[in-house]
Scaffold this active site. Structure first.
Site, PDB file in Angstrom:
ATOM      1  N   TYR A 102    -104.130 -25.249 -65.095  1.00 20.35           N
ATOM      2  CA  TYR A 102    -103.737 -23.845 -64.994  1.00 20.35           C
ATOM      3  C   TYR A 102    -102.429 -23.681 -64.222  1.00 20.35           C
ATOM      4  CZ  TYR A 102    -108.689 -22.910 -66.141  1.00 20.35           C
ATOM      5  OH  TYR A 102    -109.936 -22.879 -66.713  1.00 20.35           O
ATOM      6  N   ARG A 108    -111.982 -20.802 -78.466  1.00 15.36           N
ATOM      7  CA  ARG A 108    -111.280 -21.879 -77.771  1.00 15.36           C
ATOM      8  C   ARG A 108    -111.320 -23.140 -78.638  1.00 15.36           C
ATOM      9  NH1 ARG A 108    -108.274 -19.019 -74.227  1.00 15.36           N
ATOM     10  NH2 ARG A 108    -109.555 -17.748 -72.822  1.00 15.36           N
ATOM     11  N   ALA A 114    -107.316  -9.979 -64.421  1.00 17.08           N
ATOM     12  CA  ALA A 114    -106.206  -9.846 -63.479  1.00 17.08           C
ATOM     13  C   ALA A 114    -106.203  -8.479 -62.802  1.00 17.08           C
ATOM     14  CB  ALA A 114    -104.877 -10.063 -64.203  1.00 17.08           C
ATOM     15  N   SER A 142    -115.782  -4.011 -61.222  1.00 19.09           N
ATOM     16  CA  SER A 142    -116.794  -3.580 -62.184  1.00 19.09           C
ATOM     17  C   SER A 142    -117.589  -4.764 -62.728  1.00 19.09           C
ATOM     18  CB  SER A 142    -116.110  -2.827 -63.330  1.00 19.09           C
ATOM     19  OG  SER A 142    -117.021  -2.537 -64.366  1.00 19.09           O
ATOM     20  N   ASN A 143    -116.903  -5.860 -63.001  1.00 22.90           N
ATOM     21  CA  ASN A 143    -117.559  -7.009 -63.624  1.00 22.90           C
ATOM     22  C   ASN A 143    -118.518  -7.733 -62.687  1.00 22.90           C
ATOM     23  OD1 ASN A 143    -116.141  -6.417 -65.930  1.00 22.90           O
ATOM     24  ND2 ASN A 143    -114.701  -8.119 -65.758  1.00 22.90           N
ATOM     25  N   LEU A 181    -116.358 -12.662 -72.035  1.00 23.22           N
ATOM     26  CA  LEU A 181    -115.958 -11.328 -72.485  1.00 23.22           C
ATOM     27  C   LEU A 181    -115.309 -11.356 -73.867  1.00 23.22           C
ATOM     28  CD1 LEU A 181    -114.624  -9.940 -69.082  1.00 23.22           C
ATOM     29  CD2 LEU A 181    -116.928  -9.793 -70.050  1.00 23.22           C
TER      30      LEU A 181
END
EC number: 1.1.1.-
Length: 282
Positions: free
Chosen positions: A57, A273, A239, A246-247, A197
């Site tokens: 990443y 993916r 981000a 909320s998640n 998600l």
């Protein structure tokens, strides 16, 4: 500095090595360094304690800066990073773990994962052997894998006699990974879901929006709750601070059986993916 009492209490699960891991965490794949710092700080502020990064990443140092800025003691955090495919190999994987620790500014990671089996590379068994060494030296508290199929999982267990603590796989209603979840469970390996998600692709789905309306929740909250109720640990990426808050607010409701069934019926095998049988990247 973070508030002394976080706003969200997130349950933990015990791994097969007796270490514990939060059930829900923040992933930072594909986030820039600035986005990573802001997202990690926002998540830590509302009670998240699992941060999932990777060498590939390119933002391990940003995770380190956010954690330092938070003032939260290292012992209260669960930090995951991952071995990049070019670093697979017995010695190379140990060196890569140390390099990740340097970028993270840490003495150990809580979980070190092989990012992809990369069968064309042919090094994942040797890489696993190196990770066993890293765990033995205290550089990783727990070790595991990502994107492993039953074949890959059985190979490393049969050849090293060491079972991964976690197998992190793409898992969402379009790809519910029923067989792989069963395989992980048979090996006493925790299934940890990523891309829960669905990259936003189901947010307007009529089944999902109807269920969300019935509970007064967002579609994203329902997607995460469905995944958790299957018995999985989960990491999601966001981000935006308001979405992150909320998640994580998914532990005050439970989906009814008929709603779980309706979500399960969305499965069509769609993979967002790469295919772990052939992919040699990351």
């Amino acid at each position: 500095m973070m508030p002394s009492t976080p706003r969200t209490s997130i349950p933990s699960i015990t791994l097969n090595d007796e270490n514990t891991m939060p059930l829900l965490g923040l992933g930072v794949a594909e986030l820039s360094e600035d986005e990573t710092e802001r997202a990690v700080l926002a998540a830590l502020e509302i009670g998240c304690r699992l941060i999932d990064t990777a060498a590939a990443y390119g933002n391990e140092a940003a995770v380190s800066r956010a954690i330092a800025a938070s003032g939260i003691p290292r012992a209260q955090l669960f930090v995951t990073t991952k071995l990049a495919t070019p670093d697979q190999g017995f010695t190379k994987s140990q060196d890569a773990c140390n390099a990740s620790l340097d970028r993270l500014g840490m003495d150990y990671v809580d979980l070190y994962l092989i990012h992809w089996p990369a069968p064309p590379v042919g090094q994942y068994v040797d890489a696993w052997g190196g990770m066993i060494q890293s765990r033995g030296e205290g550089h990783a508290r727990s070790i595991g894998v990502c994107n492993f199929t039953e074949e890959h999982l059985s190979a490393i267990i049969d050849l090293t006699f060491v079972t991964p603590a976690v197998n992190q796989i793409e898992l969402h209603p379009l790809l519910n990974q029923d067989e792989m979840r069963k395989s992980n469970a048979q090996h006493n390996v925790i299934t940890q879901s990523y891309t829960p998600l669905v990259l936003g692709r189901l947010m307007d789905n009529s089944t999902l929006t109807a269920i969300a309306a019935e509970y007064g929740k967002t579609p994203a909250q329902v997607l995460l709750r469905w995944n958790l109720q299957l018995g999985n640990a989960v990491v999601f990426r966001s981000a935006k601070a308001e979405h992150i808050a909320s998640n994580f607010d998914v532990f005050d409701f439970e989906l009814a059986v008929n709603h779980m069934d309706a979500m399960n019926e969305l499965h069509d095998g769609t993979r967002l993916r790469p295919d772990p049988e052939t992919y040699a990247g990351s």
